[in-house]
Design a protein around this motif. Structure first.
Motif, PDB file in Angstrom:
ATOM      1  N   ASN A 197       0.852  -1.198   0.000  1.00  0.00           N
ATOM      2  CA  ASN A 197       0.000   0.000   0.000  1.00  0.00           C
ATOM      3  C   ASN A 197       0.879   1.236   0.000  1.00  0.00           C
ATOM      4  N   ALA A 198       1.882   1.195   0.888  1.00  0.00           N
ATOM      5  CA  ALA A 198       2.757   2.367   1.050  1.00  0.00           C
ATOM      6  C   ALA A 198       3.468   2.660  -0.262  1.00  0.00           C
ATOM      7  N   ILE A 199       4.054   1.604  -0.842  1.00  0.00           N
ATOM      8  CA  ILE A 199       4.794   1.803  -2.094  1.00  0.00           C
ATOM      9  C   ILE A 199       3.879   2.455  -3.139  1.00  0.00           C
ATOM     10  N   GLN A 200       2.614   2.043  -3.126  1.00  0.00           N
ATOM     11  CA  GLN A 200       1.708   2.597  -4.125  1.00  0.00           C
ATOM     12  C   GLN A 200       1.284   4.019  -3.796  1.00  0.00           C
ATOM     13  N   ASN A 201       0.931   4.233  -2.518  1.00  0.00           N
ATOM     14  CA  ASN A 201       0.224   5.481  -2.194  1.00  0.00           C
ATOM     15  C   ASN A 201       1.135   6.599  -1.694  1.00  0.00           C
ATOM     16  N   PHE A 202       2.171   6.232  -0.922  1.00  0.00           N
ATOM     17  CA  PHE A 202       2.965   7.293  -0.307  1.00  0.00           C
ATOM     18  C   PHE A 202       4.175   7.615  -1.170  1.00  0.00           C
ATOM     19  N   ASP A 203       4.629   8.849  -1.081  1.00  0.00           N
ATOM     20  CA  ASP A 203       5.871   9.238  -1.746  1.00  0.00           C
ATOM     21  C   ASP A 203       7.019   8.952  -0.782  1.00  0.00           C
ATOM     22  N   LEU A 204       7.734   7.841  -1.067  1.00  0.00           N
ATOM     23  CA  LEU A 204       8.726   7.351  -0.094  1.00  0.00           C
ATOM     24  C   LEU A 204      10.051   8.099  -0.203  1.00  0.00           C
ATOM     25  N   VAL A 205      10.131   9.066  -1.138  1.00  0.00           N
ATOM     26  CA  VAL A 205      11.412   9.781  -1.292  1.00  0.00           C
ATOM     27  C   VAL A 205      11.586  10.764  -0.142  1.00  0.00           C
ATOM     28  N   HIS A 206      10.574  11.597   0.111  1.00  0.00           N
ATOM     29  CA  HIS A 206      10.674  12.475   1.299  1.00  0.00           C
ATOM     30  C   HIS A 206       9.744  11.966   2.380  1.00  0.00           C
ATOM     31  N   ILE A 207      10.312  11.128   3.260  1.00  0.00           N
ATOM     32  CA  ILE A 207       9.526  10.579   4.368  1.00  0.00           C
ATOM     33  C   ILE A 207       9.486  11.606   5.496  1.00  0.00           C
ATOM     34  N   ASP A 208       8.301  11.842   6.044  1.00  0.00           N
ATOM     35  CA  ASP A 208       8.224  12.718   7.222  1.00  0.00           C
ATOM     36  C   ASP A 208       7.344  12.057   8.284  1.00  0.00           C
ATOM     37  N   ALA A 209       7.185  12.742   9.385  1.00  0.00           N
ATOM     38  CA  ALA A 209       6.475  12.158  10.547  1.00  0.00           C
ATOM     39  C   ALA A 209       5.065  11.712  10.152  1.00  0.00           C
ATOM     40  N   ILE A 210       4.380  12.550   9.364  1.00  0.00           N
ATOM     41  CA  ILE A 210       2.976  12.231   9.030  1.00  0.00           C
ATOM     42  C   ILE A 210       2.909  10.898   8.289  1.00  0.00           C
ATOM     43  N   ILE A 211       3.793  10.748   7.293  1.00  0.00           N
ATOM     44  CA  ILE A 211       3.785   9.510   6.509  1.00  0.00           C
ATOM     45  C   ILE A 211       4.015   8.315   7.417  1.00  0.00           C
ATOM     46  N   ILE A 212       5.005   8.440   8.304  1.00  0.00           N
ATOM     47  CA  ILE A 212       5.313   7.325   9.205  1.00  0.00           C
ATOM     48  C   ILE A 212       4.096   7.031  10.079  1.00  0.00           C
ATOM     49  N   LEU A 213       3.459   8.104  10.582  1.00  0.00           N
ATOM     50  CA  LEU A 213       2.257   7.911  11.410  1.00  0.00           C
ATOM     51  C   LEU A 213       1.179   7.192  10.606  1.00  0.00           C
ATOM     52  N   LYS A 214       0.922   7.717   9.405  1.00  0.00           N
ATOM     53  CA  LYS A 214      -0.065   7.092   8.517  1.00  0.00           C
ATOM     54  C   LYS A 214       0.262   5.612   8.379  1.00  0.00           C
ATOM     55  N   PHE A 215       1.545   5.352   8.129  1.00  0.00           N
ATOM     56  CA  PHE A 215       2.027   3.998   7.897  1.00  0.00           C
ATOM     57  C   PHE A 215       1.690   3.114   9.099  1.00  0.00           C
TER      58      PHE A 215
END
Lengths: 484, 484
Positions: A197-215
């Motif tokens: 899901n993450a690979i598809q939906n999130f932009d993994l190049v600039h990871i920030d706190a929100i993305i990690i939380l979402k994850f």
């Protein structure tokens, strides 16, 4: 009326479908091979090295060679590897039975460690392998692979194969290791779903706190909902069988209902894009804990052995299948011009698997040991080595994913894809056979130490176990409260 | 890794296969319906009329209607009726279990009568129906049907549906009727295979002694070879399990081996164009007579119930499936312009089925009574009526054959074919539901008379039974000689 008649009908109608005849032939061959595997596996039972999966794998490869020679290199498999066959028919019975037969006490006692390994561990190995692949393959000219491919490689090769684990680890000999490695394998599934899901939906190049939380939130949601769905399926079956007293009229209805509801929970999870493996695993646990106590005596014996048999057949089928498919000439044609490079790619990936797993087993074991009060609870170094080792095998899951990522309709177009497919097969065969062969002795060597650490006494996480069980208990009208 | 993940992979690769999602949905729906059928069947167990198959059939039709309405008349089934599914997966477990659980003493005692009904009876009904169809349909304008079609109609509608029989007749309540009607259904299969060979190979317009001799020889060969193959499969499994002492290490291997070898015998028969049904039926008999006594105690309980459960699920699946498929809009479109005629065709066929069966049950019962010394052995008139009645149901077998004869790739081109398909479905639904509903009471009414004739005493054909059993005994190292 027999199929023969139908075949003749086809002849009569002038639309003789050779495919029908071919499928009958291949089914015959395959079933005969299955019988062979079972008999040989029985004869090799005492062997110090071999286990059933390796036997099936080897027989599969040999058959592949024979078919390859008889068809003069035209084809080497009688079935084309299909993800549906694997995910819809073979995997559910195996995982369900694992949940049905798992030692619940042991499993829940190590629940936290299992979660740690399954969730964080898989992530660590995923990143290690992905980054390693990016670093090492960029230099080599093996066709075009984009960032998505590299991340996929990471996921493919951090997919612990629960099925292999079941084969090499013996729950009665080494309950701790079994529950850790197998439990990790199950949780690992949920992680991978989130990962993709993450690979598809999130932009993994600039990871920030929100993305990690979402994850993290995403993982939490997936894990909890899958578990609850499985538990619900189990409890519902228990409720129906108890309330309607199904066993009054026939044992068969009870058994049929258990099988169908377990399968339904798996398919429902798939429908809702949850982790079917997690669901059916917990469904198995709940069924063995509640439903099983509400059925007639004969149903108990039947379910216990029937589920084990189904899972047994599915496992043999699976390894035979992977072995046969490994020699598919199509896949090797593309890389046949540069065998050396293909070999190098495979060994690099194998190395990354070793490193990636080491990168989380030892640190996380250390962390989990910090939480343990009594030294009996701790995972000693020798055990850590075994955990690392026993989880190295990659199996049908990796192959299914590799096909899915790197092939379209089963055929490899690009050079890079061809390399990835062939190396995946090489890694799977090598890891299953070689690591598999060496696991049995490895475990026997340190069985004594294991037994010491199995002395039963109130453990820190035992309370959690009881909480979990009490929590589920409230949901069901179950006859007794003892943790079975 | 879950199917969900794979599905997401597909999305990711931009080749989202809606078919996958659709299949997951339909599997969910279907499994849920199966559970529903089992629960409802349990609740209706005490009912004087309903049986499980009718429940499943009705639920299937209702679901078909719902799907039809929800999809606005586009489609009414979630699966397309496939002969492979039926002949390769659903039929074997049902027939094998029937053989495994059949009362052998009763079966072999009535062996001659069964053969008479199954072989000669089927032929009589075949000719009656074929000639009747030629006489009656020639006048009506229902499209072009050639001689082959009419002969096929004869075969389609003389195909006793063993599965329905299993559902309406209770082996413990009426062992004689059960063994007669069910046994006939099994032998009927071999006859039909021969019949179709004949239709294809022989010129049936000028029949002479040679053709009839060929025909008889053909039947004899088919019957004997199918039986021997089945017996061989059973004895081999007994030998392997006893000689290698498979149970020493695991119960599951024993059960797995029994399942796989039974299935292998069926598929081998299909491969050799023998009657798979006959083969797997005798394989079941031999396994329950020899193999079953060589396995561990837990294996005995497991096989007894596991096989019954498999067959149970397959039966429900089958009727649900037929019910759902019955409303396939495609088939009805062609005849929708003349419903009256379609109805007339169906009722004519239904009448022919009634007459065709009466034409052999009563004369042959009379013949078989002549051979019986004691009046307890004789088939009294009331029983003859029940035999005639219980064998009237036509089921999935007829449908599979009708599709095979009158459709190409599941779609009806010609008007005549469309009529035949729809009438077959009508006959199957009507006979299963109406005749099925009335069989249970009919049997209960004359149960007393039945019981009188069940008094155990040495019978003329009992010797044959023992001979048969002794004959097979010599082949196997079996623990005890008592006829179980």
């Amino acid at each position: 009326m027999a199929f023969g008649l139908v075949a003749q009908q086809f002849v009569r109608l002038g639309i003789l479908s050779t495919s029908d005849h071919a499928s009958v032939v291949s089914i015959n061959l395959f079933v005969a091979l299955l019988c062979g595997c079972i008999v040989i596996g029985h004869l090799l039972e005492e062997s110090r090295w071999i286990n059933e999966s390796i036997t099936a794998l080897v027989i599969g490869v040999c058959t592949g060679v024979v078919i390859l020679l008889t068809t003069k290199g035209k084809s080497s498999h009688i079935f084309v590897f299909s993800e549906d066959l694997f995910f819809i028919y073979l995997l559910p019975p195996i995982i369900f039975n694992a949940g049905f037969q798992v030692k619940k006490k042991q499993f829940f006692r190590n629940f936290m460690t299992i979660m740690l390994f399954g969730a964080i561990g898989t992530l660590i190995s995923f990143f290690t392998i992905s980054l390693g692949a990016i670093a090492l393959f960029r230099k080599m000219d093996i066709g075009t692979l984009d960032i998505g491919d590299f991340l996929a490689i990471g996921a493919i090769f951090s997919a612990t194969d629960s099925v292999c684990t079941l084969q090499v680890l013996n729950q009665d000999e080494t309950p701790l290791l079994y529950s850790l490695v197998f439990g990790e394998g199950v949780v690992n599934d949920a992680t991978s779903v989130v990962l993709f899901n993450a690979i598809q939906n999130f932009d993994l190049v600039h990871i920030d706190a929100i993305i990690i939380l979402k994850f993290v939130g995403n993982f939490g949601y997936l894990f909890i909902s899958s578990t609850l769905l499985g538990a619900f399926g189990g409890l519902l079956s228990a409720y129906i069988i108890k309330k309607l007293y199904i066993g009054r009229h026939s044992t068969d209805r009870e058994v049929a209902l258990m099988i169908l509801m377990a399968y339904l929970s798996y398919m429902l999870a798939e429908l809702l894009n949850l982790s079917g493996i997690l669901t059916v695993f917990f469904c198995g646990i709940v069924m063995s804990h509640y439903t099983w106590h509400n059925v007639t005596e004969s149903s108990r014996v039947t379910t216990k052995h029937a589920f084990a048999t189904l899972s047994f057949i599915a496992e043999i089928f699976l390894f035979l299948y992977v072995g046969m498919d490994a020699l598919d000439i199509e896949k090797w044609r593309f890389v046949s011009d540069s065998p050396g490079k293909s070999l190098r790619v495979s060994s690099i990936l194998l190395g990354l698997v070793l490193v990636g797993r080491a990168a989380f087993v030892f640190p996380l074991s250390f962390l989990s040991n910090l939480t343990k009060k009594s030294r009996y609870e701790r995972i000693i170094f020798k055990q850590q080595v075994t955990i690392w080792w026993a989880g190295l095998m990659r199996g049908a899951v990796s192959i299914a994913l590799a096909y899915n990522q790197f092939t379209r309709s089963g055929h490899t177009q690009l050079r890079g894809n061809a390399f990835m497919i062939t190396s995946t097969i090489t890694v799977v065969l090598f890891s299953t056979v070689v690591f598999g062969l060496m696991t049995k002795p490895l475990i026997r060597d340190q069985k004594k130490k294991e037994e010491n650490s199995q002395v039963d006494h109130p453990a820190s996480e035992c309370s959690l176990a009881n909480q979990l069980i009490r929590f589920t208990t409230t949901g069901a009208k179950r006859p007794q409260l003892a943790v079975s």
